[in-house]
Each structure stands twice: as C-alpha cells, then as structure tokens.
Design an enzyme around this catalytic site. Structure first.
Site, PDB file in Angstrom:
ATOM      1  CG  HIS B 234      -2.746  11.259  -4.881  1.00 53.33           C
ATOM      2  ND1 HIS B 234      -2.581  11.107  -3.897  1.00 53.33           N
ATOM      3  CD2 HIS B 234      -3.331  11.422  -5.865  1.00 53.33           C
ATOM      4  CE1 HIS B 234      -4.053  10.476  -4.120  1.00 53.33           C
ATOM      5  NE2 HIS B 234      -4.931  10.664  -4.841  1.00 53.33           N
ATOM      6  CE1 TYR B 238      -7.786   7.534  -6.989  1.00 52.38           C
ATOM      7  CE2 TYR B 238      -6.113   8.704  -7.046  1.00 52.38           C
ATOM      8  CZ  TYR B 238      -7.030   8.922  -6.471  1.00 52.38           C
ATOM      9  OH  TYR B 238      -8.132   9.996  -5.722  1.00 52.38           O
ATOM     10  CG  HIS B 385      -6.149   7.237   3.981  1.00 53.53           C
ATOM     11  ND1 HIS B 385      -7.120   7.336   3.493  1.00 53.53           N
ATOM     12  CD2 HIS B 385      -4.965   7.247   2.797  1.00 53.53           C
ATOM     13  CE1 HIS B 385      -7.362   7.335   2.137  1.00 53.53           C
ATOM     14  NE2 HIS B 385      -6.250   7.960   2.033  1.00 53.53           N
ATOM     15  CG  PHE B 386      -1.339   4.428   3.444  1.00 55.04           C
ATOM     16  CD1 PHE B 386      -0.695   2.595   3.388  1.00 55.04           C
ATOM     17  CD2 PHE B 386      -0.920   5.362   3.432  1.00 55.04           C
ATOM     18  CE1 PHE B 386       0.400   2.947   4.427  1.00 55.04           C
ATOM     19  CE2 PHE B 386       0.780   4.863   4.115  1.00 55.04           C
ATOM     20  CZ  PHE B 386       1.251   4.280   4.238  1.00 55.04           C
ATOM     21  CG  HIS B 387      -2.496  -0.335   6.275  1.00 54.47           C
ATOM     22  ND1 HIS B 387      -1.386   0.656   6.452  1.00 54.47           N
ATOM     23  CD2 HIS B 387      -1.546  -1.852   5.497  1.00 54.47           C
ATOM     24  CE1 HIS B 387      -0.462  -0.001   6.665  1.00 54.47           C
ATOM     25  NE2 HIS B 387      -0.247  -1.248   6.249  1.00 54.47           N
ATOM     26  NE  ARG B 448       3.990   7.786   6.962  1.00 53.51           N
ATOM     27  CZ  ARG B 448       3.066   7.853   5.870  1.00 53.51           C
ATOM     28  NH1 ARG B 448       2.460   8.827   6.361  1.00 53.51           N
ATOM     29  NH2 ARG B 448       3.269   7.508   5.350  1.00 53.51           N
ATOM     30  NE  ARG B 449       7.009   7.739   6.326  1.00 49.77           N
ATOM     31  CZ  ARG B 449       7.166   8.745   5.675  1.00 49.77           C
ATOM     32  NH1 ARG B 449       7.039  10.256   5.622  1.00 49.77           N
ATOM     33  NH2 ARG B 449       6.742   8.771   3.793  1.00 49.77           N
TER      34      ARG B 449
END
Lengths: 65, 600
Positions: B234, B238, B385-387, B448-449
C-alpha cells in the site's frame, strides 16, 4: 518550436489577504454532491437487488454441483 | 524561494546532475514503452478482439505489464524528479556524483535481473520464469533472479534516499536557521515513508521468498508473505503518487500563473502520508480468511483517515490554480476555469490527471470499505481504480512534467507542443473509456487477472449496455492509450535530437502565498514524525503478524524449524502494548500543540 511553458500573462497581482478562493469552494461542493449521488447510486447497485456479488445466469442445465 | 543566481536552465546550473536525472528518466520511459506494449496485448487478448499469444502466457504478459509500469517506470521517474527537486530547491549539487551514479547503477542492474527473469517466461528454451504478477507473494513462485533483482533495485532506492539526506545535512550546516525548502521537505518525508515501508518487502524477500526459490527452505506461510507484501504494497502506491503531488504543489501553481496557496498545508499533507501510508496495508486483504475482522477494521479506519491528505491536496492545488486564473483575469464561480492555460500541455496534462484522480478517489473509497469491498474484490473494478490513480494521476502527471523537465535537462526545446497537447488529451480520453468499462465490468463480477473471462454455461448480465459494449470500450481505451504512449515517446526522442536552444525558461518552481514562516517549526521535525509513524506501524501490524505466525507457523503449516510458543508471544504482545501506550501518550501532546499551531 517555442518554449516548454508559455509565459503566463499576468494581468494583476493578487496578494494573500485579497484572495478568496470561492471558485475552489464551488468545485469542492460540486464534488461533494457527486460523491453523495454516487453513494446513493451504490445502494441501488449493491443492496436493493439483494443478489450475491457475482450477478449472472447459468445457462447450461448440466452443471455438476 | 531561492533560485540559482544565474537564473539559467537546470543543465546550465547542474550539468553533471542533469546527466543522471536524464538517464533515470530515459530508463523510466523505456519501461513505459515495454509496459505499454504488454498492456495493449493484454487488452486485446482478454476482450477477445485479437489473440496472438497462448492464454497460458497471459500471466507472463501481465507480470511484465505490472512490474515494468508500477515498479520500473514510476520509481525511475521518481528518483530522477526527486534529484531535480533536491538540487534545485537547495540550490546545490549532489555531494558526490559517483555515489549518485552508484545508486542509479544498482537500480539499473536490479531491473535488468528482474526483467530477464520475467521475459524468460516467454520461451521454453530457458528454464526460468517469474509469472508471479506485480503482487509477488506466495504461493506463486518466481526464479530467484527475480527476487534478487528486486533486492538490488530496492537497495538502489535506499541509497538514492541517503544521497538526498546527505545533501540536506550538508545544506543544513550552512543554513542552520532556515526552514527546509518545500520540494526537499517533500522528498525527505516521502523517503522516510519508503524506508519504513520497504522493511516489509525486505523481510518477505530475504527471509522467505528468496531462500524458498533457492530451495534453502521447503515452504512458506502464504498469508504471512501476503501480509508482508501489502505492508509495502500500500505505501508503494503513495511512492507512485507523491512525486505527482510534489509536481502539483511546486509546478502547477506557477504554470497556472499563480502561487502555491499554502506551504504549511503542503507540509502537513506530506507528514500525514508519512504517518498513515503504511499502517493500512491489510485493507488489501479484507477477504483473507487468516486475518481477524478486528485487524481489518483497524486498517479500514486508518485508510479512511488517509483520505484527509488527498482531500487537503485537492483543496490546496485547486485554490492555487484558481489564484493563477484570477491573476490572469478569470472571474466568477466557474468562469475562472476558462482563464487557465489549457493549451499548455504541461498544465493540461497535470490538471486532467488531477481530475481523474478525483474520480479514482470515489472508487478508492469503495475499495476501502470492508463490506462494500466484498462486491468488487478481485473483479475488474480494482484495475479500473488503479488505472485512475497510478495509471493517470501519476503517469499522466509524469508525462506532462516531462514536457517541462526535458528541456531543462537537455537544454533543448520540446520537439512539438501540439503533439504533446494531443498526447495528454488522448490519455485522458483513453483512460475514460478503459477505466469506465473496467469499473462497470467489475460490478457485474467479471474477474481481474484472467486471460479468458468467458465461461461455458455462464453469462454475465449487464444492467446497462452489454458485455460486448464493455469489451469494446476497454479495447478502444487501451488503443487510445497505446497511441498516446507512442506520441509521448516520439516527443521524447524528437527533443533529444533537437538542437540546443537559448530560449528556455529558467529552472524555477512556484512561489507561495503563505510561506513556511506561517507554520510552526515542529513540522520540520522529521525525527518526531518518523517516530510516530513507526509506533503506528507497530500498533497496526504487530498483533496481526503474531497471530498469522501463531496460526500458520513462520515457514508455513508444514514445517516449523523455529517453533513458536504461545507463551512467549503473549508476553511479547503485553510488553509491546505497554510500550506503545506510553509512547502514544507522550507524542499525543506534541501532536495537539502542532495541530493547534497549524490550524490557527
């Protein structure tokens, strides 16, 4: 080709005490309204149907349990 | 803010450093090119539009896409831009350029090792593979070269941090009474977070995964390696994001034609990230059966607090942009938006990245909620989300920042500004399509994956539109993103081959409306914040880790070479609890005085 940044045409100098970011407040309120709407929308997506997480239909009949 | 006396470009003032920064950025872009290529292959494959690889090779493609983009691309960019930030804001070169080349060299060697292990998975002639995905925890096992490469890479980043701390210490000797310049402050707090975070991955690799891949130990405890991975997994998000935040704080206001609204607020934001980034990793493991709900609840609470610095950033950055717009003659509640320099690719790229991040904020809140997470866990929602976050907030900001940095680092004008503008807009459009379809597909439960998310005898039901429409959007978005990457790389290469220009702006960053003198001195007390951060990590992780080891054994349920006794554990737990309560009580007072000082 020109410079990597265009020189900002500064028309006036606004100091710390005269600056009031009302536009920022307006945008933040808009974002807040959007978030509330999306949370509300999520209620319909997830809970109202009361379905399991994977939503779909099993089309074949010969599924071995 | 102090700038170089000469007011020249970065390469004029720091020619030796410019070479290292340039090398780091070029390494980063090479990874972007490779990662992007695997991205489009994957998009076309899983949407069944064009499949030219075997599906059993999908994990190799996915691993390469993930590792090259979120480890190599982002972190090489980070070390480049952080070196620029420290040298520019302290107005001094690095202490020893050989040391700087040493950490760059280590990172490069580490990358080559890990990349060789991953890419060897494409051929059967070499008995080597690392199809473990970016989330490289057990039970998936990679060739030892992959883990060793990661170790060398991370050691390189540690030394990079040491290099920047060394610069700061040297500067402090000469300027004992000055506040840490904001860009350097951001670099140092980010690196402190990174040192804490990488403990997790160092233990995971050195104690478990590497010996396991070498055959020294027979088994590992999968929950333990997962938890140690997320201990780092996580905060690393950041590590991707904070360089982008730094550019939003120190460049964007200037490019908007204004000043940074508040330097103290920016410092508070980075301190909050140092404190809260790490003790939240368990929120990636809400569905792990081996971790008690209570620990997950603590992780969720910490995660919700972590929204605060991002919302503070949204406020400060938008208020700084508005300041620029109003100085440029903008008026009204929304009319000022038109006065912003939208035709400048540096501005447009960063502003659009910020807008996407606001959308990513919402899907992040869904992920963070323990109950709602069950709806989206392991579905395509999560890559959606993370794209938005690493794939746009970070990546698009990095690309936009490159259009400003590259002329500074090469002394050459950007090859083509119009292409640059088209590129950033294409990225925004492409990601809108791709991420939208991924989020919606995730809500339908599409996993996913997965190489072939089509199942015999089962059909996903779309409430609105159809699965074919979602696939089409995903592929369209992926194609636009691929074109965008090509345009970006063309601009980088074009600039590198341009002639030298005398017409470049000076290497400067944004001035502030409210400077560091308006904030309490304690904000610069890095030791204090690090100590609190460590205490929070101990609180969040000691009991979950002990209970995981207690249940599954240090080296897995099968073998336990180091028998763990429950008595010693509970004694340890009791001592830790006493210790941390005392530490919190003393630091609590500090925090209170600081916060009152900041809010005033």
């Amino acid at each position: 080709m020109g410079q990597a940044i265009e020189k900002p045409e500064e028309k006036r100098e606004i100091g710390h005490d005269e600056y009031n970011p009302v536009g920022t407040l307006a945008l933040i309120l808009l974002y807040f309204v959007l978030l509330v709407f999306l949370w509300f929308f999520m209620y319909f997506v997830e809970f109202l149907g009361n379905d399991p997480t994977v939503v779909g239909t099993v089309v074949a009949s010969g599924v071995v349990g | 803010m102090t700038m170089s006396e000469s007011g020249g470009t970065y390469i004029d003032n720091f020619p030796a450093e410019a070479r290292v920064v340039r090398s780091a950025l070029y390494s980063s872009f090479l990874a972007l090119a490779l990662g992007g290529l695997f991205g489009i292959i994957q998009t076309l494959h899983r949407t069944d539009i064009y499949r030219f690889i075997e599906s059993d090779m999908y994990y190799t493609v996915l691993t390469a896409h993930g590792v090259f983009l979120v480890v190599t691309f982002t972190i090489f960019f980070l070390v480049g831009v952080f070196t620029w930030a420290v040298t520019t804001s302290l107005d001094r070169g690095v202490e020893d350029i050989r040391f700087t080349w040493l950490w760059y060299g280590l990172m490069t060697i580490g990358t080559v090792m890990a990349a060789a292990a991953i890419l060897a998975g494409f051929t059967d002639s070499i008995d080597m593979s690392a199809d473990v995905l970016f989330t490289f925890y057990a039970p998936l096992q990679a060739h030892w070269l992959f883990y060793l490469g990661l170790v060398v890479f991370v050691v390189g980043t540690w030394l990079a941090g040491a290099d920047w701390f060394r610069s700061w210490w040297a500067w402090k000797q000469e300027n004992p009474d000055e506040r840490i310049p904001l860009p350097t402050f951001m670099v140092l707090t980010t690196m402190l977070m990174w040192y804490i975070a990488t403990i997790g991955i160092a233990v995971s690799i050195l104690v478990f995964l590497l010996p396991w891949s070498l055959g020294i130990i027979d088994s590992v405890n999968p929950t333990l390696t997962r938890t140690l991975f997320w201990f780092w997994g996580h905060p690393v998000v950041y590590f991707w994001l904070l360089p982008a935040y730094m550019m939003w704080y120190v460049m964007l206001p200037k490019i908007s034609g204004g000043k940074l609204f508040s330097d103290p607020l920016a410092r508070v934001v980075f301190i909050l990230f140092l404190l809260l980034s790490t003790p939240v990793g368990i929120h990636h493991q809400y569905l792990d059966p081996g971790i008690a709900e209570g620990f997950k609840f603590i992780a969720m609470t910490n995660t919700m607090f972590l929204l605060l610095p991002s919302l503070l950033t949204a406020f400060t950055v938008v208020a700084s942009m508005e300041h620029g717009a109003r100085q440029r003659g903008g008026t009204g509640y929304f009319g000022w938006l038109k006065a912003l320099p939208w035709r400048d690719p540096v501005f447009a790229g960063m502003a659009l990245a910020g807008l996407m991040f606001a959308a990513g904020g919402f899907s992040g809140m869904i992920n963070a909620g323990m109950n709602i997470n069950y709806l989206v866990h392991n579905t395509l929602w999560v890559p959606g989300h993370f794209h938005l976050t690493v794939g746009t907030a970070s990546a698009l900001t990095f690309m936009a920042a490159t259009y400003w940095l590259l002329p500074q680092l090469t002394g050459k004008a950007l090859w083509n500004r119009s292409v640059a503008l088209v590129q950033v807009v294409l990225w925004f459009l492409g990601m809108t399509f791709m991420s939208n379809s991924m989020h919606r597909a995730g809500l339908l439960g599409i996993p996913r994956r997965t190489a072939e998310p089509q199942y015999q005898g089962f059909e996903f039901e779309a409430g609105v539109g159809s699965v074919a429409e979602l696939d089409f959007q995903l592929a369209l978005g992926g194609a636009l993103l691929a074109i965008s990457i090509v345009l970006f790389l063309a601009n980088v290469v074009g600039t590198a081959f341009n002639g030298r220009s005398d017409d470049l702006p000076a290497n400067e960053f944004a001035e502030t409306l409210s400077g560091p003198e308006d904030s309490p001195q304690v904000l610069d007390n890095l030791k204090l914040w690090t100590a609190i951060a460590v205490v929070l990590v101990i609180l969040a992780y000691s009991f979950p880790l002990m209970s995981i080891v207690d249940r599954g054994g240090l080296y897995g349920p099968d073998i336990s070479p180091f028998p763990v006794s429950i008595e010693t554990l509970s004694l340890l737990a009791f001592t830790l609890e006493q210790y941390t309560t005392a530490a919190i009580a003393t630091t609590g007072e500090f925090v209170q005085t600081t916060l009152t000082g900041v809010i005033r």
